[in-house]
Structures are given as structure tokens and as C-alpha cells.
Design a protein around this motif. Sequence first.
Motif, PDB file in Angstrom:
ATOM      1  N   VAL A   1      80.370  41.703 -10.111  1.00 32.77           N
ATOM      2  CA  VAL A   1      79.710  42.187 -11.315  1.00 32.77           C
ATOM      3  C   VAL A   1      79.943  43.675 -11.440  1.00 32.77           C
ATOM      4  O   VAL A   1      79.685  44.423 -10.509  1.00 32.77           O
ATOM      5  CB  VAL A   1      78.188  41.918 -11.234  1.00 32.77           C
TER       6      VAL A   1
ATOM      7  N   SER B   1      79.339  47.446 -13.628  1.00 34.64           N
ATOM      8  CA  SER B   1      78.167  48.067 -14.237  1.00 34.64           C
ATOM      9  C   SER B   1      78.023  47.718 -15.709  1.00 34.64           C
ATOM     10  O   SER B   1      76.918  47.684 -16.241  1.00 34.64           O
ATOM     11  CB  SER B   1      78.237  49.585 -14.048  1.00 34.64           C
TER      12      SER B   1
ATOM     13  N   VAL C   1      76.350  44.049 -15.879  1.00 34.60           N
ATOM     14  CA  VAL C   1      75.143  43.742 -15.112  1.00 34.60           C
ATOM     15  C   VAL C   1      74.029  43.227 -16.006  1.00 34.60           C
ATOM     16  O   VAL C   1      73.468  42.152 -15.773  1.00 34.60           O
ATOM     17  CB  VAL C   1      74.667  44.981 -14.326  1.00 34.60           C
TER      18      VAL C   1
ATOM     19  N   ALA D   1      72.328  48.809 -12.255  1.00 33.06           N
ATOM     20  CA  ALA D   1      73.706  48.457 -11.933  1.00 33.06           C
ATOM     21  C   ALA D   1      73.967  48.535 -10.434  1.00 33.06           C
ATOM     22  O   ALA D   1      74.878  47.897  -9.918  1.00 33.06           O
ATOM     23  CB  ALA D   1      74.676  49.369 -12.676  1.00 33.06           C
TER      24      ALA D   1
ATOM     25  N   ALA E   1      68.915  43.935  -9.439  1.00 34.91           N
ATOM     26  CA  ALA E   1      70.230  44.556  -9.250  1.00 34.91           C
ATOM     27  C   ALA E   1      71.186  43.478  -8.740  1.00 34.91           C
ATOM     28  O   ALA E   1      70.746  42.413  -8.275  1.00 34.91           O
ATOM     29  CB  ALA E   1      70.150  45.709  -8.254  1.00 34.91           C
ATOM     30  N   PRO E   2      72.490  43.736  -8.807  1.00 38.65           N
ATOM     31  CA  PRO E   2      73.439  42.747  -8.288  1.00 38.65           C
ATOM     32  C   PRO E   2      73.188  42.376  -6.827  1.00 38.65           C
ATOM     33  O   PRO E   2      73.298  41.214  -6.455  1.00 38.65           O
ATOM     34  CB  PRO E   2      74.792  43.441  -8.464  1.00 38.65           C
TER      35      PRO E   2
ATOM     36  N   ASP F   1      67.740  39.716  -6.932  1.00 42.27           N
ATOM     37  CA  ASP F   1      69.148  40.100  -7.052  1.00 42.27           C
ATOM     38  C   ASP F   1      70.022  38.881  -7.300  1.00 42.27           C
ATOM     39  O   ASP F   1      69.569  37.736  -7.199  1.00 42.27           O
ATOM     40  CB  ASP F   1      69.619  40.931  -5.851  1.00 42.27           C
ATOM     41  N   TYR F   2      71.273  39.131  -7.650  1.00 43.27           N
ATOM     42  CA  TYR F   2      72.186  38.051  -8.010  1.00 43.27           C
ATOM     43  C   TYR F   2      72.585  37.218  -6.803  1.00 43.27           C
ATOM     44  O   TYR F   2      73.151  36.144  -6.937  1.00 43.27           O
ATOM     45  CB  TYR F   2      73.450  38.627  -8.664  1.00 43.27           C
TER      46      TYR F   2
END
Length: 355
Positions: A4, A6, A9, A65, A96-97, A116-117
Motif C-alpha cells: 500500500v 501513501s 492508504v 499513511a 495505518a497499513p 492495521d491492514y
Amino acid sequence: MKPVNSVNVERFAPQVVEDFLTGLPNLKIISIEREVLDFSRWRADIKVKAQFAGKPLNLVIEVKASGQPQMVRSAAQHLQRYMQNVHENDVPVVMAPYLSPQARAVCREENVGYLDYFGNALIASDGLYIERSVPGRPEPERRSLRSMYKPKAARILRCLLHHPGRHWRISDLAEAANVSAGLASNVGARIREFGWAELTDDGLVLVSPDDLLDSWAENYEPPKGEEYHCYTPYHGRQFTDRLRAAAGHGQVVLASFSAAEWLAPFVRHPNNYVYADELGFVSLTNAISLKPVSKGGNIVVVIPEEDGVLDDAIQISEGLRATSAVQTYLDLTNSGDRGKEGAQFLRSKLMDWQK
């Protein structure tokens, strides 16, 4: 986890939120909105209206990001100020990622949730507590961290960990670590992003040595170089006396379990471990009659490609040198369960940062 950037995101964030919430029992999503501007002119990146077990559950999510602890703390404090002034009953969440263990700890300190991801999450409200921890890190994150612990950069980190309360001018830090000022500046900026150091009027100072050391140990790679598995007929006092005889002829440094026996004895190990330069290896070979073996050896000698671990060594007795406490700790953590036990004992004895 897909990479991912910025730019994407915030675009991906609502779907990540929906996927996470959909998997929770007794939870019903009513709406997920992006960039919601309320009457106070505060923009929420994502607002979620839901019900859990029939009760309202509203999430106010700040999307970042980067999950660097410094950015996470800023986002968490921003959310807390908003919640105090506007919507006390909503649940603040930083997203956030990827959020490292250090970033998650920041969220707990600031009393906000996180997601988060990668799947790490903490959502808490009345009657609801969800915490999920996913092992490992995304590979881009691991690569980024490992680059910070490369041999040249590691010289800087050792200086900081040896003097955690000292304020460093970049030029002084570069000189002490024997690296360029540019590298010292870059490493300093990187550890500040993680919240492990601060830049004051007096210079760069390490403020979270434990977190830095934990991260380094987690991502530690032993020094690269020529590795020799050998046999020596000498052990105990005879080994030590002959090792002293090699002093002054190149660099010979006790490492790992062998260093720990002098620094903080806890685990006895049948083998000896040594770092040496080429001249030191020759001196050591002559002093203790080293013979290379394919099996049945009792000493491992590494000639590192980069001299950081040798330059960082300390004198432990007349004619004897060992790796520093920091380097010994890192090597022990990489040496199996007994090594980790020895590492924790050494850390408790020699790395009380409060002293």
C-alpha cells in the motif's frame, strides 16, 4: 497483505474496516462514511455507525499513511482532544497499513483503539473488547527495519545504547561511531520516527533504549564473514592463558556464550565463540593449536567483514577482550532457548537503563 502506498492508504481503509467488522459476531454495520466533516469543522477520515449486541457502537478513525510510533502518538492525541470536546461516547481508533508492537503500545498509552491492514486490532467500548495480534511483520516493514541494523548503521546504535542519557551532536556521534555525518543524521532521524530518540537543543538523545534493543534483537542478523569450526586441546585456565598470549597480535574477542561467562555468567556452554580479524586468527591458531574440523569442534571463530563488533569490544581482564554487553546480548538471543535465557539474565544485570 498487498503493498500500500501513501496515495492509496485512505482509499483502501474503508474496505479494511468493513472486512474486519464483518467478521465479528453480534456486530451489525449500519454505515461507513469517509471524510466526514462535523459541526466543529473537524474532519474524520472514517466514521462507522454500527450495533454490537443491539447497542450503538460508533468508531471515529484517523488513518495514517505510516504507522511510525511518532505519527501514531500525534494521531492518538488528536483523536483524544476531539473526543473530549465533541463526542465522548464515540470510540477513537488509529489506523495505518502496519502498526508495530511499539506503535500499538503507544495507542494503549493514549487510550485509543487501533487497526492495521495486517490484522492487528484493539477495539474497546462498553461491553466490547476485541484484541488481535498477528505474528510477524509485512515484508516491506521487515526490510526497512533490517536496513537500519546493517553493520555501519549498527555502529551508531551501539554508541547510543552505551550512553542512553547522553545528548549527541551529529558530528560527535559520527566521529564516535566512525561513520559519515550523513549516515549518523539519517539513522538519528529514523529512530526519532519510531519514538526511540528525541532531538533537543543539546542534541540527539535516546529515550527508549529498551524498545530499540527489542527491535534490533527481533531483526538481528549475525555479522557476516568467514566462519571456522575448529578444535583446540586447551580449555579452562589453559585456554584463557593461551588466549592472553595472542593479545597484541591482531584482534581476538570473546563472543556469545564465551563473552557472557565473563560479563554475566548464567549458562555454561561446551563451545567457545570468538570474533577475530585475519591477523588475530593467525595468532589464535598458533596460541591454542586450532585445527579445522567438520564435526566434533569446540570453538567457532568468525572473521567479520565489518569491524564494528571488534571495535566495540571491551577489556574484561588483562590481555582479554569480549564483545560489549549489547553485542553479547544480540548474539545470545540468536543462539537458541538457552542463549535467550542467558541474554535476559545479562540484560537484567548490565542493561538497567534507569541507573
